[in-house]
Design a protein around this motif. Sequence first.
Motif, PDB file in Angstrom:
ATOM      1  N   ARG A 116       0.850  -1.203   0.000  1.00 23.76           N
ATOM      2  CA  ARG A 116       0.000   0.000   0.000  1.00 23.76           C
ATOM      3  C   ARG A 116       0.879   1.244   0.000  1.00 23.76           C
ATOM      4  NH1 ARG A 116      -5.433  -0.728   1.718  1.00 23.76           N
ATOM      5  NH2 ARG A 116      -5.497   1.525   1.933  1.00 23.76           N
ATOM      6  N   PHE A 117       0.464   2.223  -0.783  1.00 24.91           N
ATOM      7  CA  PHE A 117       1.241   3.459  -0.842  1.00 24.91           C
ATOM      8  C   PHE A 117       0.938   4.385   0.342  1.00 24.91           C
ATOM      9  CE2 PHE A 117       1.380   3.035  -5.739  1.00 24.91           C
ATOM     10  CZ  PHE A 117       2.444   2.161  -5.629  1.00 24.91           C
ATOM     11  N   TYR A 204       6.098   2.932   1.173  1.00 24.14           N
ATOM     12  CA  TYR A 204       6.350   1.639   0.517  1.00 24.14           C
ATOM     13  C   TYR A 204       7.759   1.599  -0.090  1.00 24.14           C
ATOM     14  CZ  TYR A 204       6.152  -1.964  -3.102  1.00 24.14           C
ATOM     15  OH  TYR A 204       6.452  -3.030  -3.910  1.00 24.14           O
ATOM     16  N   GLY A 249      -1.965  -0.990  -8.867  1.00 23.94           N
ATOM     17  CA  GLY A 249      -1.244  -0.380  -9.994  1.00 23.94           C
ATOM     18  C   GLY A 249      -2.136  -0.172 -11.203  1.00 23.94           C
ATOM     19  N   ARG A 372     -12.649   8.812  -4.147  1.00 26.51           N
ATOM     20  CA  ARG A 372     -11.740   7.682  -3.906  1.00 26.51           C
ATOM     21  C   ARG A 372     -10.809   7.463  -5.089  1.00 26.51           C
ATOM     22  NH1 ARG A 372     -14.241   2.305  -2.078  1.00 26.51           N
ATOM     23  NH2 ARG A 372     -12.103   1.739  -2.525  1.00 26.51           N
TER      24      ARG A 372
HETATM   25  C1  LIG Z   1      -6.352   5.758 -18.725  1.00 22.00           C
HETATM   26  C2  LIG Z   1      -6.158   4.345 -19.079  1.00 22.00           C
HETATM   27  C3  LIG Z   1      -4.908   3.945 -19.736  1.00 22.00           C
HETATM   28  C4  LIG Z   1      -3.735   4.482 -19.094  1.00 22.00           C
HETATM   29  C5  LIG Z   1      -2.478   3.992 -19.638  1.00 22.00           C
HETATM   30  C6  LIG Z   1      -1.443   4.974 -19.309  1.00 22.00           C
HETATM   31  C7  LIG Z   1      -0.425   4.470 -18.368  1.00 22.00           C
HETATM   32  C8  LIG Z   1      -0.625   4.890 -16.996  1.00 22.00           C
HETATM   33  C9  LIG Z   1      -0.743   3.719 -16.041  1.00 22.00           C
HETATM   34  C10 LIG Z   1      -0.008   4.078 -14.881  1.00 22.00           C
HETATM   35  C11 LIG Z   1      -0.152   3.138 -13.779  1.00 22.00           C
HETATM   36  C12 LIG Z   1       0.882   3.490 -12.836  1.00 22.00           C
HETATM   37  C13 LIG Z   1       0.956   2.499 -11.746  1.00 22.00           C
HETATM   38  C14 LIG Z   1       2.185   2.755 -10.952  1.00 22.00           C
HETATM   39  C15 LIG Z   1       2.355   1.771  -9.894  1.00 22.00           C
HETATM   40  C16 LIG Z   1       3.739   1.817  -9.365  1.00 22.00           C
HETATM   41  C17 LIG Z   1       4.012   0.496  -8.900  1.00 22.00           C
HETATM   42  C18 LIG Z   1       5.180   0.288  -8.075  1.00 22.00           C
HETATM   43  C19 LIG Z   1       5.322  -1.143  -8.151  1.00 22.00           C
HETATM   44  C20 LIG Z   1       5.301  -1.809  -6.838  1.00 22.00           C
HETATM   45  O1  LIG Z   1       6.363  -2.013  -6.410  1.00 22.00           O
HETATM   46  S1  LIG Z   1       3.996  -2.440  -5.733  1.00 22.00           S
HETATM   47  C21 LIG Z   1       2.480  -2.547  -6.326  1.00 22.00           C
HETATM   48  C22 LIG Z   1       1.840  -1.272  -6.367  1.00 22.00           C
HETATM   49  N1  LIG Z   1       1.003  -1.063  -5.213  1.00 22.00           N
HETATM   50  C23 LIG Z   1      -0.185  -0.606  -5.424  1.00 22.00           C
HETATM   51  O2  LIG Z   1      -0.579  -0.425  -6.545  1.00 22.00           O
HETATM   52  C24 LIG Z   1      -1.037  -0.349  -4.206  1.00 22.00           C
HETATM   53  C25 LIG Z   1      -1.754   0.934  -4.395  1.00 22.00           C
HETATM   54  N2  LIG Z   1      -2.972   0.932  -3.599  1.00 22.00           N
HETATM   55  C26 LIG Z   1      -3.091   1.533  -2.422  1.00 22.00           C
HETATM   56  O3  LIG Z   1      -2.140   2.057  -1.896  1.00 22.00           O
HETATM   57  C27 LIG Z   1      -4.487   1.552  -1.815  1.00 22.00           C
HETATM   58  O4  LIG Z   1      -5.250   0.507  -2.325  1.00 22.00           O
HETATM   59  C28 LIG Z   1      -5.209   2.899  -2.118  1.00 22.00           C
HETATM   60  C29 LIG Z   1      -5.135   3.278  -3.570  1.00 22.00           C
HETATM   61  C30 LIG Z   1      -4.570   3.973  -1.237  1.00 22.00           C
HETATM   62  C31 LIG Z   1      -6.715   2.799  -1.767  1.00 22.00           C
HETATM   63  O5  LIG Z   1      -6.868   2.585  -0.434  1.00 22.00           O
HETATM   64  P1  LIG Z   1      -8.366   2.489   0.215  1.00 22.00           P
HETATM   65  O6  LIG Z   1      -9.182   3.642  -0.198  1.00 22.00           O
HETATM   66  O7  LIG Z   1      -8.170   2.229   1.675  1.00 22.00           O
HETATM   67  O8  LIG Z   1      -8.964   1.240  -0.475  1.00 22.00           O
HETATM   68  P2  LIG Z   1      -8.572  -0.291  -0.308  1.00 22.00           P
HETATM   69  O9  LIG Z   1      -7.238  -0.571  -0.885  1.00 22.00           O
HETATM   70  O10 LIG Z   1      -8.772  -0.735   1.115  1.00 22.00           O
HETATM   71  O11 LIG Z   1      -9.694  -0.943  -1.204  1.00 22.00           O
HETATM   72  C32 LIG Z   1     -11.076  -0.857  -0.808  1.00 22.00           C
HETATM   73  C33 LIG Z   1     -11.879  -1.590  -1.849  1.00 22.00           C
HETATM   74  O12 LIG Z   1     -11.751  -0.940  -3.142  1.00 22.00           O
HETATM   75  C34 LIG Z   1     -11.163  -1.814  -4.087  1.00 22.00           C
HETATM   76  N3  LIG Z   1     -10.252  -0.988  -4.891  1.00 22.00           N
HETATM   77  C35 LIG Z   1      -8.996  -0.657  -4.595  1.00 22.00           C
HETATM   78  N4  LIG Z   1      -8.452   0.102  -5.569  1.00 22.00           N
HETATM   79  C36 LIG Z   1      -9.437   0.250  -6.482  1.00 22.00           C
HETATM   80  C37 LIG Z   1      -9.524   0.908  -7.731  1.00 22.00           C
HETATM   81  N5  LIG Z   1      -8.467   1.577  -8.239  1.00 22.00           N
HETATM   82  N6  LIG Z   1     -10.682   0.854  -8.418  1.00 22.00           N
HETATM   83  C38 LIG Z   1     -11.749   0.174  -7.925  1.00 22.00           C
HETATM   84  N7  LIG Z   1     -11.733  -0.462  -6.734  1.00 22.00           N
HETATM   85  C39 LIG Z   1     -10.587  -0.444  -6.048  1.00 22.00           C
HETATM   86  C40 LIG Z   1     -10.463  -2.851  -3.278  1.00 22.00           C
HETATM   87  O13 LIG Z   1     -10.350  -4.066  -3.961  1.00 22.00           O
HETATM   88  C41 LIG Z   1     -11.370  -2.981  -2.058  1.00 22.00           C
HETATM   89  O14 LIG Z   1     -12.458  -3.800  -2.352  1.00 22.00           O
HETATM   90  P3  LIG Z   1     -13.029  -4.759  -1.233  1.00 22.00           P
HETATM   91  O15 LIG Z   1     -14.190  -5.418  -1.897  1.00 22.00           O
HETATM   92  O16 LIG Z   1     -11.913  -5.706  -0.908  1.00 22.00           O
HETATM   93  O17 LIG Z   1     -13.406  -3.887  -0.080  1.00 22.00           O
END
Ligand SMILES: CCCCCCCCCCCCCCCCCCCC(=O)SCCNC(=O)CCNC(=O)[C@H](O)C(C)(C)COP(=O)(O)OP(=O)(O)OC[C@H]1O[C@@H](n2cnc3c(N)ncnc32)[C@H](O)[C@@H]1OP(=O)(O)O
Length: 505
Positions: A116-117, A204, A249, A372
């Motif tokens: 998580r970030f 992270y 991501g 969100r």
């Molecule tokens: C425009 C389209 C095309 C675009 C193409 C262009 C390219 C751009 C793409 C760029 C992507 C860049 C991604 C960069 C990532 C860098 C990665 C670094 C690599 C790594 O080393 S580690 C892996 C990366 N880690 C993550 O991605 C974790 C990030 N997530 C978080 O930190 C938290 O989840 C966040 C975002 C703070 C949200 O927290 P919170 O509000 O507390 O929610 P929960 O996580 O508890 O989730 C609750 C609930 O919602 C669901 N959920 C989560 N995220 C989403 C979402 N984005 N959309 C919809 N629903 C989502 C989650 O599953 C939970 O559901 P439950 O049913 O379990 O409650």
Amino acid sequence: MTSVADYYAGKNVLITGATGFMGKVLVEKLLRCCPQVRALFLLVRPKAGQSMQQRVDDMIKCKLFDRVREDDAHFHRKIVPISSELTEPGLAISPEDADKLAACVNIVFHCAATIRFDEPLKHAVQLNVIGTQQLLGLARRMRHLEAFIHISTAYANCNRKHIDEVIYPPPVEPRKLIESLEWMDDRIVQDITPRLIGNRPNTYTYTKALAEYVVQQEQDKLNIGIIRPSIVGASWQEPFPGWIDNFNGPSGVFIAAGKGILRTMRANNDAVADLIPVDVVINLTLAAGWYTAVHKLVPRCPPGPLQKHHVMSSFKRNPLEQAFRRPNANITSNYLIYQYWILVSHKFPALLYDLVLRLTGQKPQMMRIFNRLHKAISLLEYFSSQDWEWNSENVNMLMAQLSPEDRKVTFNFDVRQLNWPEYIENYCIGTKKYVLNEDMSDIPAARQHLRKLRNIRYTFNTVLVVFIWRVFIARSQMARNIWYFVVSLCFKFLSYFRASSTLTN
Ligand SMILES: CCCCCCCCCCCCCCCCCCCC(=O)SCCNC(=O)CCNC(=O)[C@H](O)C(C)(C)COP(=O)(O)OP(=O)(O)OC[C@H]1O[C@@H](n2cnc3c(N)ncnc32)[C@H](O)[C@@H]1OP(=O)(O)O
Ligand SMILES: NC(=O)C1=CN([C@@H]2O[C@H](COP(=O)(O)OP(=O)(O)OC[C@H]3O[C@@H](n4cnc5c(N)ncnc54)[C@H](OP(=O)(O)O)[C@@H]3O)[C@@H](O)[C@H]2O)C=CC1
């Protein structure tokens, strides 16, 4: 030269984070492609009212394991769950289990982490740094250990622009940080976190950098290997294309864009992200396990480019159910343009939709969803709007060490062979099937829904233009003159056209 599968024959493997996205793919691949492996010890914690055994049983029932099941219906006999909570002293492993592991484990794959970030620093340190230290402590007791493979991230050193396959000095001495965090209360830690993480974007990446250093400290005692994947996405080929089971991501970004909710994002101009399929990372990880048993290694997974238009066109061909709007997104690196699109394409439609919900006696929800989404994409922005240069010499060297069969087929991690449009298409379908559990047979209905949304948009735009024009005409003589001029011109053109067609008849 032995093959990678030959190396794992008869070996006892310990895996942390096996219930996570990458851990599951690692377990599956080991069981399927290294069938002579002796046992997989999985450190799992009880969670959400489920015992560790129930969680493992559920995990191996999932579709990901279908191919292993076909090959060997009794594959579960090789899986030995060990109850463990990585944030507890001694990893909360019973003394008997610890002795058993110390006596027989040959290779450790450490995947567990909080990714998580927005994780509070104390918890991120507890799991990513102290958890790793404790696991290394256990590894030191393992009498037959041949390799300890730590999964890090390519962004552990994202404060640098050029990143080599070396361990950089840590931002702080981990021991000193751990000692300070012990006496500080959570409020103080929260206040000083931005100062501590400095030019890293979140706790992270900061704690993953500390974990690398902690692992490196053991290099004289253990054979260590560190893998640094970039952004890990759905599987390319194995066990089948498009496997993905989370919103992390890019997957969350794709789903939100496919549902027509996400219409804009801040990213670098050519909208390229460093994406790597999960099966490629796992192939590299297993090959690194084999190689590290003899040498030391820090390879980074070579990434490939992700392009926006592949995502959009794929979701138009294979739409998600009940989309809010048609998939269409503006990627921009310009802050003002981004804010404009947020207003016009996110906030305004959300307000309008919530108004309709209120008027029809329902609870408004769209603005909450967008808030969100904005939080989530703001956390990804740091990664989507910058470029890094990574060195991948160790990866190339490792590739050259593999037998031709492993290199080309069984443990292929050469992403240059990947067809990106096809991969992204499978990725988008994967989010539909495995994350959202939508049925592919509903695609015609989903397409019909997109057509309806397009017609609503055309009607809305036409009404809006007529309305604005009417307001404008009512207030300005010049606008009226232009309007009469255009209308009379149209009439003249029509009457000329009618006259000329009468003459020719
Ligand atoms: C425009 C389209 C095309 C675009 C193409 C262009 C390219 C751009 C793409 C760029 C992507 C860049 C991604 C960069 C990532 C860098 C990665 C670094 C690599 C790594 O080393 S580690 C892996 C990366 N880690 C993550 O991605 C974790 C990030 N997530 C978080 O930190 C938290 O989840 C966040 C975002 C703070 C949200 O927290 P919170 O509000 O507390 O929610 P929960 O996580 O508890 O989730 C609750 C609930 O919602 C669901 N959920 C989560 N995220 C989403 C979402 N984005 N959309 C919809 N629903 C989502 C989650 O599953 C939970 O559901 P439950 O049913 O379990 O409650
Ligand atoms: N996904 C990505 O894009 C990238 C990931 N990585 C790295 O790869 C590794 C795996 O990531 P990924 O599979 O995506 O992450 P997941 O969040 O999917 O999995 C995390 C795993 O860690 C386990 N875990 C978390 N907390 C504890 C705890 N206190 N005690 C025991 N186990 C715990 C989880 O178990 P539980 O099911 O009980 O919660 C889960 O099995 C991580 O080290 C990450 O840093 C690196 C680059 C990119």
